[in-house]
Design a protein around this motif. Structure first.
Motif, PDB file in Angstrom:
ATOM      1  N   TYR A 161       0.816  -1.212   0.000  1.00 57.76           N
ATOM      2  CA  TYR A 161       0.000   0.000   0.000  1.00 57.76           C
ATOM      3  C   TYR A 161       0.847   1.259   0.000  1.00 57.76           C
ATOM      4  O   TYR A 161       0.437   2.285  -0.522  1.00 57.76           O
ATOM      5  N   ASP A 162       2.055   1.184   0.567  1.00 56.79           N
ATOM      6  CA  ASP A 162       2.871   2.392   0.598  1.00 56.79           C
ATOM      7  C   ASP A 162       3.285   2.835  -0.811  1.00 56.79           C
ATOM      8  O   ASP A 162       3.642   3.979  -1.014  1.00 56.79           O
ATOM      9  N   ASN A 163       3.201   1.948  -1.798  1.00 58.13           N
ATOM     10  CA  ASN A 163       3.450   2.360  -3.184  1.00 58.13           C
ATOM     11  C   ASN A 163       2.338   3.258  -3.707  1.00 58.13           C
ATOM     12  O   ASN A 163       2.548   4.051  -4.619  1.00 58.13           O
ATOM     13  N   PHE A 164       1.145   3.116  -3.147  1.00 55.56           N
ATOM     14  CA  PHE A 164       0.010   3.954  -3.540  1.00 55.56           C
ATOM     15  C   PHE A 164       0.002   5.294  -2.804  1.00 55.56           C
ATOM     16  O   PHE A 164      -0.497   6.281  -3.318  1.00 55.56           O
ATOM     17  N   LEU A 165       0.499   5.304  -1.570  1.00 52.33           N
ATOM     18  CA  LEU A 165       0.429   6.513  -0.749  1.00 52.33           C
ATOM     19  C   LEU A 165       1.120   7.680  -1.439  1.00 52.33           C
ATOM     20  O   LEU A 165       2.203   7.542  -1.989  1.00 52.33           O
ATOM     21  N   GLY A 166       0.454   8.831  -1.405  1.00 52.28           N
ATOM     22  CA  GLY A 166       0.998  10.040  -2.020  1.00 52.28           C
ATOM     23  C   GLY A 166       0.637  10.183  -3.487  1.00 52.28           C
ATOM     24  O   GLY A 166       0.879  11.219  -4.094  1.00 52.28           O
ATOM     25  N   THR A 167       0.029   9.156  -4.068  1.00 54.99           N
ATOM     26  CA  THR A 167      -0.348   9.189  -5.477  1.00 54.99           C
ATOM     27  C   THR A 167      -1.709   9.865  -5.631  1.00 54.99           C
ATOM     28  O   THR A 167      -2.609   9.673  -4.812  1.00 54.99           O
ATOM     29  N   GLU A 168      -1.859  10.634  -6.698  1.00 53.02           N
ATOM     30  CA  GLU A 168      -3.123  11.324  -6.952  1.00 53.02           C
ATOM     31  C   GLU A 168      -4.204  10.335  -7.371  1.00 53.02           C
ATOM     32  O   GLU A 168      -3.935   9.340  -8.041  1.00 53.02           O
ATOM     33  N   TYR A 169      -5.414  10.655  -7.010  1.00 54.47           N
ATOM     34  CA  TYR A 169      -6.572   9.824  -7.304  1.00 54.47           C
ATOM     35  C   TYR A 169      -6.655   9.486  -8.794  1.00 54.47           C
ATOM     36  O   TYR A 169      -6.834   8.326  -9.167  1.00 54.47           O
ATOM     37  N   ARG A 170      -6.497  10.460  -9.666  1.00 55.03           N
ATOM     38  CA  ARG A 170      -6.610  10.229 -11.117  1.00 55.03           C
ATOM     39  C   ARG A 170      -5.550   9.239 -11.620  1.00 55.03           C
ATOM     40  O   ARG A 170      -5.818   8.433 -12.500  1.00 55.03           O
ATOM     41  N   ALA A 171      -4.353   9.302 -11.072  1.00 55.06           N
ATOM     42  CA  ALA A 171      -3.298   8.363 -11.462  1.00 55.06           C
ATOM     43  C   ALA A 171      -3.631   6.953 -10.987  1.00 55.06           C
ATOM     44  O   ALA A 171      -3.376   5.969 -11.695  1.00 55.06           O
ATOM     45  N   LEU A 172      -4.207   6.836  -9.788  1.00 50.22           N
ATOM     46  CA  LEU A 172      -4.572   5.517  -9.270  1.00 50.22           C
ATOM     47  C   LEU A 172      -5.660   4.868 -10.117  1.00 50.22           C
ATOM     48  O   LEU A 172      -5.718   3.645 -10.226  1.00 50.22           O
TER      49      LEU A 172
ATOM     50  N   LYS B  12      -5.749   4.661 -13.115  1.00 49.68           N
ATOM     51  CA  LYS B  12      -5.099   4.010 -14.257  1.00 49.68           C
ATOM     52  C   LYS B  12      -4.340   2.748 -13.841  1.00 49.68           C
ATOM     53  O   LYS B  12      -3.783   2.060 -14.689  1.00 49.68           O
ATOM     54  N   ASP B  13      -4.299   2.455 -12.555  1.00 48.99           N
ATOM     55  CA  ASP B  13      -3.566   1.311 -12.036  1.00 48.99           C
ATOM     56  C   ASP B  13      -4.519   0.129 -11.844  1.00 48.99           C
ATOM     57  O   ASP B  13      -5.410   0.181 -10.991  1.00 48.99           O
ATOM     58  N   PRO B  14      -4.354  -0.941 -12.621  1.00 47.99           N
ATOM     59  CA  PRO B  14      -5.264  -2.086 -12.532  1.00 47.99           C
ATOM     60  C   PRO B  14      -5.348  -2.707 -11.129  1.00 47.99           C
ATOM     61  O   PRO B  14      -6.407  -3.175 -10.723  1.00 47.99           O
ATOM     62  N   SER B  15      -4.244  -2.732 -10.383  1.00 50.27           N
ATOM     63  CA  SER B  15      -4.298  -3.332  -9.047  1.00 50.27           C
ATOM     64  C   SER B  15      -5.128  -2.478  -8.092  1.00 50.27           C
ATOM     65  O   SER B  15      -5.834  -3.011  -7.234  1.00 50.27           O
ATOM     66  N   PHE B  16      -5.086  -1.151  -8.251  1.00 52.72           N
ATOM     67  CA  PHE B  16      -5.932  -0.273  -7.434  1.00 52.72           C
ATOM     68  C   PHE B  16      -7.398  -0.469  -7.812  1.00 52.72           C
ATOM     69  O   PHE B  16      -8.252  -0.631  -6.942  1.00 52.72           O
ATOM     70  N   ILE B  17      -7.675  -0.494  -9.094  1.00 56.05           N
ATOM     71  CA  ILE B  17      -9.053  -0.657  -9.568  1.00 56.05           C
ATOM     72  C   ILE B  17      -9.642  -1.974  -9.067  1.00 56.05           C
ATOM     73  O   ILE B  17     -10.800  -2.024  -8.651  1.00 56.05           O
TER      74      ILE B  17
ATOM     75  N   VAL C 299      -4.534   4.181   4.033  1.00 60.55           N
ATOM     76  CA  VAL C 299      -5.259   2.972   3.641  1.00 60.55           C
ATOM     77  C   VAL C 299      -5.558   2.224   4.934  1.00 60.55           C
ATOM     78  O   VAL C 299      -4.648   1.955   5.722  1.00 60.55           O
ATOM     79  N   ILE C 300      -6.847   1.922   5.169  1.00 57.61           N
ATOM     80  CA  ILE C 300      -7.259   1.212   6.375  1.00 57.61           C
ATOM     81  C   ILE C 300      -7.781  -0.154   5.938  1.00 57.61           C
ATOM     82  O   ILE C 300      -8.706  -0.246   5.128  1.00 57.61           O
ATOM     83  N   VAL C 301      -7.179  -1.217   6.483  1.00 62.17           N
ATOM     84  CA  VAL C 301      -7.505  -2.583   6.055  1.00 62.17           C
ATOM     85  C   VAL C 301      -8.045  -3.369   7.252  1.00 62.17           C
ATOM     86  O   VAL C 301      -7.392  -3.463   8.281  1.00 62.17           O
ATOM     87  N   SER C 302      -9.232  -3.939   7.071  1.00 66.07           N
ATOM     88  CA  SER C 302      -9.835  -4.733   8.145  1.00 66.07           C
ATOM     89  C   SER C 302      -9.922  -6.220   7.803  1.00 66.07           C
ATOM     90  O   SER C 302     -10.366  -7.011   8.625  1.00 66.07           O
ATOM     91  N   ASN C 303      -9.475  -6.608   6.623  1.00 67.02           N
ATOM     92  CA  ASN C 303      -9.508  -7.999   6.184  1.00 67.02           C
ATOM     93  C   ASN C 303      -8.073  -8.526   6.145  1.00 67.02           C
ATOM     94  O   ASN C 303      -7.266  -8.074   5.337  1.00 67.02           O
TER      95      ASN C 303
END
Length: 150
Positions: A12-23, A25-30, A71-75
């Motif tokens: 998840y730290d690879n996602f942190l700091g990234t803009e919503y619009r860029a995310l 475009k990332d299949p793993s985020f989607i 990012v908050i993960v409960s699973n």
């Protein structure tokens, strides 16, 4: 189904700091948000959220910059790295060692009792906070966040 394997491909730290619009475009985020759209809990809030109830993950974005700040993960299937599938504090300590910061369980007015928390910081200032269930050493949630937004 490849849901569980996706969690192992990145952290998840690879996602942190990234803009919503860029995310977007990332299949793993989607795949993690599962088509869910941002929600604003309060129009005066400085954040907006995407919650995926099927994965047990919530993404918190700073409204002003639209950057992902937590990012908050409960699973437990979606905990990142060494925390994946751990269930309690003893396991966390045996894998990650002593935390940089520990907060004991405590009672806060209005919120009532909140569970203990162990926080681990990496060299980039990303915090991994393991929050435990009240009255227990079982993991409730894991928070990954940029420390300057804690």
């Amino acid at each position: 189904m490849q849901r569980l394997s996706v969690a192992n491909l990145w952290s998840y730290d690879n996602f942190l700091g990234t803009e919503y619009r860029a995310l977007l475009k990332d299949p793993s985020f989607i795949s993690l948000v599962g088509g869910n759209v941002p929600e604003v809990l309060n129009s005066s809030s400085d954040a907006f959220y995407i919650s995926s109830y099927t994965t047990g993950i919530e993404f918190k974005f700073e409204r002003k910059t639209e950057r992902l700040i937590a990012v908050i993960v409960s699973n437990s299937s979606f905990y990142a790295g060494d925390l994946r599938l751990l269930t309690n504090r003893e396991q966390v300590l045996s894998i990650l060692g002593n935390p940089n910061h520990h907060r004991p369980e405590k009672t806060i007015p209005v919120l009532r009792c909140i569970g203990a928390m162990d926080e681990y910081l990496d060299s980039r200032g990303v915090a991994t906070q393991v929050v435990y269930k009240t009255g227990s050493s079982d993991i409730a949630t894991v928070h990954y966040q940029m420390k300057n937004h804690a």
